[in-house]
Design a protein around this motif. Structure first.
Motif, PDB file in Angstrom:
ATOM      1  N   THR A 153     -95.376  36.576  22.564  1.00  0.00           N
ATOM      2  CA  THR A 153     -96.549  37.389  22.225  1.00  0.00           C
ATOM      3  C   THR A 153     -96.185  38.770  21.735  1.00  0.00           C
ATOM      4  OG1 THR A 153     -96.726  38.080  24.547  1.00  0.00           O
ATOM      5  CG2 THR A 153     -98.012  36.153  23.864  1.00  0.00           C
ATOM      6  N   ALA A 154     -94.920  39.146  21.817  1.00  0.00           N
ATOM      7  CA  ALA A 154     -94.513  40.496  21.418  1.00  0.00           C
ATOM      8  C   ALA A 154     -93.185  40.428  20.694  1.00  0.00           C
ATOM      9  CB  ALA A 154     -94.389  41.389  22.660  1.00  0.00           C
ATOM     10  N   PRO A 155     -92.855  41.417  19.850  1.00  0.00           N
ATOM     11  CA  PRO A 155     -91.540  41.436  19.193  1.00  0.00           C
ATOM     12  C   PRO A 155     -90.422  41.427  20.235  1.00  0.00           C
ATOM     13  CG  PRO A 155     -93.012  43.041  18.199  1.00  0.00           C
ATOM     14  CD  PRO A 155     -93.718  42.535  19.413  1.00  0.00           C
ATOM     15  N   GLY A 156     -89.365  40.696  19.922  1.00  0.00           N
ATOM     16  CA  GLY A 156     -88.251  40.596  20.850  1.00  0.00           C
ATOM     17  C   GLY A 156     -88.373  39.442  21.810  1.00  0.00           C
ATOM     18  N   GLU A 157     -89.482  38.686  21.757  1.00  0.00           N
ATOM     19  CA  GLU A 157     -89.645  37.508  22.594  1.00  0.00           C
ATOM     20  C   GLU A 157     -89.545  36.254  21.722  1.00  0.00           C
ATOM     21  OE1 GLU A 157     -92.632  39.208  26.088  1.00  0.00           O
ATOM     22  OE2 GLU A 157     -93.409  37.878  24.530  1.00  0.00           O
ATOM     23  N   VAL A 158     -89.133  35.151  22.342  1.00  0.00           N
ATOM     24  CA  VAL A 158     -88.997  33.909  21.596  1.00  0.00           C
ATOM     25  C   VAL A 158     -89.144  32.730  22.558  1.00  0.00           C
ATOM     26  CG1 VAL A 158     -86.473  33.783  21.859  1.00  0.00           C
ATOM     27  CG2 VAL A 158     -87.552  32.641  19.929  1.00  0.00           C
ATOM     28  N   ALA A 159     -89.797  31.668  22.081  1.00  0.00           N
ATOM     29  CA  ALA A 159     -89.829  30.380  22.779  1.00  0.00           C
ATOM     30  C   ALA A 159     -88.988  29.424  21.951  1.00  0.00           C
ATOM     31  CB  ALA A 159     -91.258  29.866  22.926  1.00  0.00           C
ATOM     32  N   VAL A 160     -88.072  28.724  22.570  1.00  0.00           N
ATOM     33  CA  VAL A 160     -87.110  27.905  21.828  1.00  0.00           C
ATOM     34  C   VAL A 160     -87.123  26.474  22.339  1.00  0.00           C
ATOM     35  CG1 VAL A 160     -85.612  29.885  21.363  1.00  0.00           C
ATOM     36  CG2 VAL A 160     -85.184  28.455  23.364  1.00  0.00           C
ATOM     37  N   ALA A 161     -86.573  25.582  21.520  1.00  0.00           N
ATOM     38  CA  ALA A 161     -86.453  24.176  21.902  1.00  0.00           C
ATOM     39  C   ALA A 161     -85.356  24.015  22.948  1.00  0.00           C
ATOM     40  CB  ALA A 161     -86.140  23.329  20.671  1.00  0.00           C
ATOM     41  N   PRO A 162     -85.486  23.018  23.818  1.00  0.00           N
ATOM     42  CA  PRO A 162     -84.425  22.780  24.812  1.00  0.00           C
ATOM     43  C   PRO A 162     -83.057  22.586  24.191  1.00  0.00           C
ATOM     44  CG  PRO A 162     -86.390  21.523  25.371  1.00  0.00           C
ATOM     45  CD  PRO A 162     -86.647  22.128  24.027  1.00  0.00           C
ATOM     46  N   VAL A 163     -82.994  22.001  22.980  1.00  0.00           N
ATOM     47  CA  VAL A 163     -81.701  21.790  22.348  1.00  0.00           C
ATOM     48  C   VAL A 163     -81.021  23.115  22.028  1.00  0.00           C
ATOM     49  CG1 VAL A 163     -82.669  21.673  20.012  1.00  0.00           C
ATOM     50  CG2 VAL A 163     -80.517  20.521  20.511  1.00  0.00           C
ATOM     51  N   VAL A 164     -81.802  24.150  21.732  1.00  0.00           N
ATOM     52  CA  VAL A 164     -81.223  25.474  21.472  1.00  0.00           C
ATOM     53  C   VAL A 164     -80.643  26.050  22.755  1.00  0.00           C
ATOM     54  CG1 VAL A 164     -81.717  27.815  20.697  1.00  0.00           C
ATOM     55  CG2 VAL A 164     -82.758  25.873  19.521  1.00  0.00           C
ATOM     56  N   LEU A 165     -81.382  25.930  23.846  1.00  0.00           N
ATOM     57  CA  LEU A 165     -80.867  26.415  25.125  1.00  0.00           C
ATOM     58  C   LEU A 165     -79.592  25.672  25.509  1.00  0.00           C
ATOM     59  CD1 LEU A 165     -84.183  26.726  27.177  1.00  0.00           C
ATOM     60  CD2 LEU A 165     -82.922  28.545  26.012  1.00  0.00           C
ATOM     61  N   GLU A 166     -79.575  24.373  25.226  1.00  0.00           N
ATOM     62  CA  GLU A 166     -78.397  23.566  25.552  1.00  0.00           C
ATOM     63  C   GLU A 166     -77.187  24.026  24.761  1.00  0.00           C
ATOM     64  OE1 GLU A 166     -76.985  19.010  24.566  1.00  0.00           O
ATOM     65  OE2 GLU A 166     -79.096  19.371  25.027  1.00  0.00           O
ATOM     66  N   ARG A 167     -77.355  24.269  23.467  1.00  0.00           N
ATOM     67  CA  ARG A 167     -76.232  24.669  22.623  1.00  0.00           C
ATOM     68  C   ARG A 167     -75.732  26.068  22.953  1.00  0.00           C
ATOM     69  NH1 ARG A 167     -78.582  22.568  16.750  1.00  0.00           N
ATOM     70  NH2 ARG A 167     -78.583  20.332  17.249  1.00  0.00           N
ATOM     71  N   LEU A 168     -76.669  26.938  23.319  1.00  0.00           N
ATOM     72  CA  LEU A 168     -76.276  28.322  23.591  1.00  0.00           C
ATOM     73  C   LEU A 168     -75.942  28.552  25.055  1.00  0.00           C
ATOM     74  CD1 LEU A 168     -78.831  30.293  21.381  1.00  0.00           C
ATOM     75  CD2 LEU A 168     -76.618  29.336  20.758  1.00  0.00           C
ATOM     76  N   GLY A 169     -76.131  27.550  25.898  1.00  0.00           N
ATOM     77  CA  GLY A 169     -75.850  27.712  27.315  1.00  0.00           C
ATOM     78  C   GLY A 169     -76.749  28.722  27.983  1.00  0.00           C
ATOM     79  N   ALA A 170     -78.046  28.717  27.612  1.00  0.00           N
ATOM     80  CA  ALA A 170     -78.991  29.706  28.133  1.00  0.00           C
ATOM     81  C   ALA A 170     -80.124  29.008  28.864  1.00  0.00           C
ATOM     82  CB  ALA A 170     -79.534  30.563  26.995  1.00  0.00           C
ATOM     83  N   GLU A 171     -80.975  29.796  29.518  1.00  0.00           N
ATOM     84  CA  GLU A 171     -82.145  29.308  30.225  1.00  0.00           C
ATOM     85  C   GLU A 171     -83.314  30.228  29.924  1.00  0.00           C
ATOM     86  OE1 GLU A 171     -81.146  29.304  34.322  1.00  0.00           O
ATOM     87  OE2 GLU A 171     -79.812  27.554  34.204  1.00  0.00           O
TER      88      GLU A 171
END
Length: 832
Positions: A130-148
């Motif tokens: 809802t604001a600049p600097g925020e993002v909702a991502v696909a699970p595959v992106v979290l998997e590749r980047l090792g993030a949560e």
């Protein structure tokens, strides 16, 4: 009809009397039908309809407007249209670097609950940005980047941190690397682009009003949603074609074995056939009697296969979304699937029984009562026709490769394979002729095989078709691997590390620590060198890769005429390096030439008569482009150019003479003392992850290793061939049970019985392998030689050894181990 019912009852009684043979045919028909039903049901449920594909592209919009001629904003364009709901979408193709590797993220500024674009997305957890600097991502992106969710991830060349606030996916592509930022966030991003104005007109808007609004020449519209699906077949109908085609191919393969079973069935019906003939039955009645076996067994096998297939499909359906990679909705089975599966299985079994039925109808009543069949056609004549078909098929295959014709490329190999299959009766006959020179167990097995050539021939044909596949796949993939190795690429002992300008200019010592740890911890004894890209000036922004690429210095080589007026002039980016760089690239012998001012070109066949042509950076633009000829050496070190590693190297002193300066960004070339292992590569990338923006490239990133594919195909087809041979051995053993019983009655050792069974399996597998090797190798080789001059042809010796040696030995050992000694009383039983 009364006669048909009587024949059906006779056939059904025979089926129940010979339960094991009937169960074999039912299984051979039922297994492919089970796979067809399960696969077809899952594919039909997983396949998107045209309406779903349109929704994936357009959401709930009626029209997508991609651009307009006047200087207007999206709001102004939408205001000129009839009453509607609209959303403007921007996209940003992000290449971010994490852990020393590139990762692509497709970023869009959309709300997953937007009334127009919302149907495209599904918010799985968390919330929308809802604001600049925020993002909702696909699970595959979290998997590749090792993030949560709750972590920050870097995005873009400058690694801008974004807070992950939720998980979101595209409904039609769950593995799509999607990222949704707040609506409007990308509108001012110079790296993003306008993706379209998505317009959903108010319900009831007259069509002529919409047409008039879109007829404005200033608007470039995409079209209405209903235009896509009008008159198109449904996705479900189209998705069933592939499973049906695959099932038909498998049924063709198993039909060869089923035909052998029907030959045995017809052989055991000889006395019944003789009695029917003596009672006034016509050849047509005899043919229908044997065909009835195929109809009844095919119908039974198909029904069993459909029931099992549907059970499997329903069991798998809860996991269908993850398997299909899309949100599939409720699971439903199209009525066409079970009906078509039963028809296909019954038809395949009937076709398999047709040949034995036709032969049985030609047996005279006297021959049938005596238990004799008609003599088969001479195998030599068939073999000559097979040899001719092999030759014709090879010519057609070559013609198809030259003309790039799919029709000829398919029909040629098929004719070639059929030619090899036609040779099988001759080989079976030949085996019987040479049996006298074989040891006793092998001699008995060979004579039994030759005596029952009709059923063994069909089984050998089925096994041959199965074994053709691994030989063909191994030939194609090994040749492709050889071609890849012949092309310039990174050697297995080299790594190239791309270092961004900001990291290279940093004073924190990260680069020095990285190189030191590589040389001391990960790759001791490695040669590490730096290459700096040369530019025509120094007025660039370190964060603007586009500005840098426009200023890079290029030198051009020999002009090549490729025909049809096409001219190619290969060029290489100029890099500044030293003696260590040449050592890292394997060009030590050219160090003196580099220091003497010559350009060293690692790529073969680029240098133009000893010089490379550098555009003169000081030339007057009004006078046209001029070049400076630099003496150059075609080093031919075998590495890949085109920007991955330095394509043309000059010394620092030579660069100053030419007025070239270095870009702060650099490449680090690493040459290890031995081939780099996967563990060492992972360790290098772990160190590279500590330097933002650093990318590590290895040979594994450039060359596809087809070895796992070869062994998987070989294992699967070997199991299929062994199963087919097991059926053939069982059929021959059943027909030869009286011979086995006689041997047992006269005191033959049980090991002799097992040895004979093992020899049968070995001989049948060997016959199939002898044909499969040339049948798989020849068409692929013809295609490779005819389609591309100089393409390497590699003989798949490992696959051939497995097919020709290991499989026959394994088949023989298994058959000998599971065979059992027949009871002497069996010699008293009539063969019926």
């Amino acid at each position: 009809m009364a006669g048909t019912r009587a024949l059906a009852r006779t056939a059904w009684r025979d089926i129940k009397r010979n339960k094991w043979r009937s169960a074999l045919v039912v299984a051979m028909v039922g297994l492919p039908i089970m796979g067809l039903t399960a696969g077809g049901a899952l594919v039909a449920a997983a396949a998107p309809t045209y309406e779903e594909l349109v929704t994936d592209e357009m959401g709930a919009a009626d029209v997508v407007i991609y651009s307009w001629a006047e200087e207007q904003r999206a709001e102004e364009v939408a205001a000129s249209l009839p009453a509607s709901t609209w959303t403007a979408l921007h996209r940003w193709d992000v290449s971010t670097i994490v852990g020393g590797e590139y990762h692509y993220i497709a970023t869009e500024d959309a709300d997953p609950f937007d009334p127009v674009l919302g149907p495209i997305y599904d918010l799985r957890s968390g919330r929308a940005a809802t604001a600049p600097g925020e993002v909702a991502v696909a699970p595959v992106v979290l998997e590749r980047l090792g993030a949560e969710v709750g972590d920050t991830i870097p995005m873009g060349d400058d690694a801008t941190p974004f807070l992950v606030v939720g998980e979101v996916v595209k409904r039609e592509s769950l593995r799509y690397p999607l990222a949704l930022v707040a609506p409007g966030t990308l509108e001012g991003n110079p790296q993003a682009f306008f993706s379209g104005l998505f317009v959903d007109f108010a319900p009831g808007t007259p069509q002529h009003v919409i047409d008039e609004a879109l007829a404005d020449e200033a608007i470039y519209a995409f079209g209405e949603r209903r235009w896509y699906s009008a008159g198109e077949p449904t996705g479900t109908t189209q998705s069933l074609l592939i499973p049906f085609a695959l099932a038909a191919i498998v049924l063709l393969e198993t039909g060869l074995v089923a035909a052998a079973a029907f030959v045995v069935s017809a052989q055991r019906k000889l006395r019944t056939i003789g009695i029917l003939g003596a009672s006034g039955a016509e050849p047509g009645h005899i043919r229908r009697l044997v065909l009835m076996d195929g109809v009844l067994l095919g119908l039974t096998g198909s029904a069993v296969g459909v029931v099992l297939g549907l059970a499997i499909a329903f069991a798998v359906s809860p996991n269908l979304d993850s398997l299909a990679g899309r949100m599939t909705g409720p699971f439903a089975v199209p009525i066409l699937l079970p009906i078509g599966a039963i028809v296909l299985g019954t038809l395949a079994s009937t076709i398999a029984a047709y040949g034995p039925a036709r032969s049985a109808a030609k047996v005279s009543t006297v021959q049938a009562l005596a238990g004799r069949t008609r003599a088969p056609r001479p195998a030599g004549a068939l073999a000559r026709w097979g040899a001719l078909a092999i030759l014709i098929g090879a010519v057609i295959t070559a013609w198809g490769a030259v003309e790039v014709s799919d029709v000829w490329l398919v029909s040629g190999p098929v004719i070639t394979v059929l030619g090899f299959l036609v040779v099988i009766p001759f080989l079976v006959t030949l085996l019987g002729r040479v049996a006298g020179s074989l040891p006793l167990p092998a001699r008995v097995a060979a004579r039994d095989t030759a005596r029952h050539g009709r059923r063994t021939g069909a089984a050998v044909a089925a096994a041959t078709v199965a074994l053709i596949v691994p030989v063909a796949v191994a030939t194609a993939t090994l040749s492709a691997d050889a071609w890849q190795r012949s092309q310039p690429s990174l050697p297995p002992d080299q790594l190239v590390v791309n270092v961004p300008a900001l990291a290279a200019e940093s004073d924190d010592g990260a680069m020095e620590r990285f190189v030191e740890r590589i040389e001391t911890e990960v790759l001791p004894g490695a040669t590490t060198a730096t290459a700096l890209l040369a530019t025509y000036g120094d007025s660039y922004d370190l964060r603007d890769d586009f500005m840098v690429s426009e200023l890079l210095a290029y030198a051009y080589g020999e002009e090549r005429h490729l025909g049809d007026g096409v001219v190619e002039i290969p060029g290489e980016v100029v890099s500044i390096g030293d003696a260590d760089l040449l050592r890292a690239l394997g060009g030590e012998e050219h160090i003196a030439a580099l220091e003497a001012g010559m350009a060293i070109v690692p790529i073969d066949n680029v240098v133009d008569n000893g010089v490379m042509h550098l555009e003169d950076p000081s030339a007057d633009p009004e006078q046209g482009p001029t070049t400076i000829d630099i003496p150059a050496i075609d080093a031919g070190t075998g590495v890949y150019g085109a920007g991955l590693v330095p394509g043309l190297i000059i010394s620092e002193g030579r660069a100053e003479e030419l007025g070239l300066v270095a870009v702060p960004g650099q490449q680090v070339v690493i040459r290890a003392a031995a081939d780099i292992t996967d563990e060492q590569l992972a360790a290098v990338r772990e160190l590279a992850a500590e330097v933002p923006g650093m990318v590590v490239m290895s040979r594994a990133d450039l060359v596809f290793d087809a070895a796992p594919l070869r062994w998987i195909v070989l294992a699967f087809t070997a199991l299929s061939a062994l199963g087919i041979i097991a059926v053939a051995v069982a059929l021959v053993s059943a027909e030869s049970r009286r011979s086995g019983a006689i041997l047992a009655a006269v005191g033959a050792d049980p090991r002799a019985q097992r040895t004979i069974a093992g020899n049968r399996a070995l001989q049948l597998t060997l016959l199939a392998a002898v044909l499969a090797v040339p049948a798989g190798f020849l068409p692929i080789t013809v295609i490779q030689l005819a389609s591309q001059e100089g393409y390497p042809v590699v003989v798949p010796w490992a696959a051939i050894a497995v097919v020709l040696v290991a499989l026959p030995v394994l088949a023989g050992a298994v058959a000998a181990g599971v065979s059992r000694r027949p009871a002497s009383a069996q010699m008293l039983r009539p063969v019926m």
